[in-house]
Write an enzyme that holds these catalytic residues in place. Sequence first.
Site, PDB file in Angstrom:
ATOM      1  N   TRP A 318      15.128  76.132  79.205  1.00  0.00           N
ATOM      2  CA  TRP A 318      15.178  77.286  80.265  1.00  0.00           C
ATOM      3  C   TRP A 318      15.431  76.691  81.816  1.00  0.00           C
ATOM      4  O   TRP A 318      15.975  77.385  82.423  1.00  0.00           O
ATOM      5  CB  TRP A 318      14.268  78.363  79.841  1.00  0.00           C
ATOM      6  CG  TRP A 318      14.479  79.561  80.882  1.00  0.00           C
ATOM      7  CD1 TRP A 318      15.355  80.565  81.017  1.00  0.00           C
ATOM      8  CD2 TRP A 318      13.718  79.593  82.349  1.00  0.00           C
ATOM      9  NE1 TRP A 318      15.332  81.513  82.045  1.00  0.00           N
ATOM     10  CE2 TRP A 318      14.074  80.843  82.832  1.00  0.00           C
ATOM     11  CE3 TRP A 318      12.748  78.805  82.616  1.00  0.00           C
ATOM     12  CZ2 TRP A 318      13.503  81.123  84.068  1.00  0.00           C
ATOM     13  CZ3 TRP A 318      12.092  79.217  84.023  1.00  0.00           C
ATOM     14  CH2 TRP A 318      12.550  80.455  84.628  1.00  0.00           C
ATOM     15  N   HIS A 319      14.556  75.983  81.994  1.00  0.00           N
ATOM     16  CA  HIS A 319      14.064  75.078  83.271  1.00  0.00           C
ATOM     17  C   HIS A 319      15.120  74.236  83.567  1.00  0.00           C
ATOM     18  O   HIS A 319      15.561  74.243  84.869  1.00  0.00           O
ATOM     19  CB  HIS A 319      12.833  74.261  83.339  1.00  0.00           C
ATOM     20  CG  HIS A 319      11.711  75.375  83.362  1.00  0.00           C
ATOM     21  ND1 HIS A 319      11.040  75.711  82.014  1.00  0.00           N
ATOM     22  CD2 HIS A 319      10.742  75.766  84.345  1.00  0.00           C
ATOM     23  CE1 HIS A 319       9.793  76.436  82.425  1.00  0.00           C
ATOM     24  NE2 HIS A 319       9.722  76.508  83.600  1.00  0.00           N
ATOM     25  N   GLY A 320      15.910  73.486  82.684  1.00  0.00           N
ATOM     26  CA  GLY A 320      16.844  72.789  83.146  1.00  0.00           C
ATOM     27  C   GLY A 320      17.815  72.307  82.052  1.00  0.00           C
ATOM     28  O   GLY A 320      17.133  72.093  80.991  1.00  0.00           O
TER      29      GLY A 320
END
Length: 465
Positions: A318-320
């Site tokens: 989700w962060h990257g």
Amino acid sequence: MIFTSTLFFVFFLIVYVLYWSWDSRKYREWILLIASLVFYASWNPPFLLHLLGIVFLNYLFLKPIARTKSKKLLTIIVLIDLINLGIFKYFYFVSDNLFYATNLSLFNTSTFSFRIILPLAISFYTFQVMAFVIDVYRGKVEELPNFFHFTLFLLFFPQLVAGPIMRAKDFFPRLENLRIHKTAIFTGLFLIGLGACKKILIADNLGGLIDPVFLRPREYGSGSLLLATIGFTWQVYSDFSGYTDVAKGCALLFGFNIPRNFNAPFFSKNIHELWRKWHITLGTWLKDYIYIPLGGSRGSEARTNINQTITFALGGLWHGANWTFLAWGLSHGLFLFVERTFERKGIKILPETGKFFTGIRIFWTYSLFTLAGVFFRTINISDSFYFFESWFYHIRPEQANTLSFNLVIPYIIGGFIFHSAEAPTHYPLWFQRNRTKLLLAFLLIGALIFGNYAGKGQDFIYFAF
């Protein structure tokens, strides 16, 4: 329009004056919505239309899902939201890896005639709208909002760009009575000043010192790499918690009490506790909408560990769109697996009582989080393993480029002091008696700092997500 910029200060002041200048709920709602539209459009106007399209599409599904409880309809809209997120955020990641695996020119993104730009805040508003739709399906939303209020909920500008991720219960009850109390004004101003100081004084200064190390790690020795890693822990904390402090403070000044996102996480005694205090709204989102639907801890121990690993792997991604973020998520899943295993088998390495042993557990938890942060910050997996190799396999002497201990440590200490301010549940009596004077002094100092540094710093780290 960055929170620590002069432009945002002027923008917020204008919106705040207009907001409270008329004692009408509908007027205030329109002011907030227009301000939110302007705020998002200031980054990229075309993506405002894209965001409004996503909002409208999800709204079309709300009433049918609430009326029929159709899992099929829920699946369709959730897939639409995920596909939208996937195209913009993970297209190049998937294509590049397919090209690496197959060597087919079909997946060679360097030959593509188009370029996909990541819309601002897509990860945050996707999770927020998905949570709302799922809660409607589960019957947790008692009354469906109209399109106007639904749009305001998703575009509320103080938390739009980087959270915290709100639920329906965090927002809609406040619309019934938009009032503000003296305590909320005091707390809001304090949080805005605190968040701005975290960002400008700590995060931006640390970023300027450590960014070159992560950009070219092979030009630095083991000591500099370790110092940069510790510095990054305090940079990302000061940056992200600083943003959410400002967001919560701004929301309080409008009469909204949005969720807390940090609660002194580095005083946690284990990783489980840390994740209840770090990016709290993401952690609860992952638990409620991924971990529990997968089965949570209701099945066998093996199944529970699999559910936990999947949850943290997805949380990392989700962060990257990078293998480093997946590795970061999996590392935390591994830490939690080890903790659960030890707890289930009754293995206790340290006594659970005594300040000394509590301090060791806190330091150990902080160290694990800091080491995992290497994956979060490095550009690629090769660089990540270079850090670990330089510490645990082949110690590398300092080279021509050296990160100054004397420059970094003061900012780390400053970050720790700000972090400690989150811990007390009750402030001393002298603080309560003199809080107005202390606030004025704090804001004066903050204004001087803001005047010297506003607009000269870096973007917030979580704007990229």
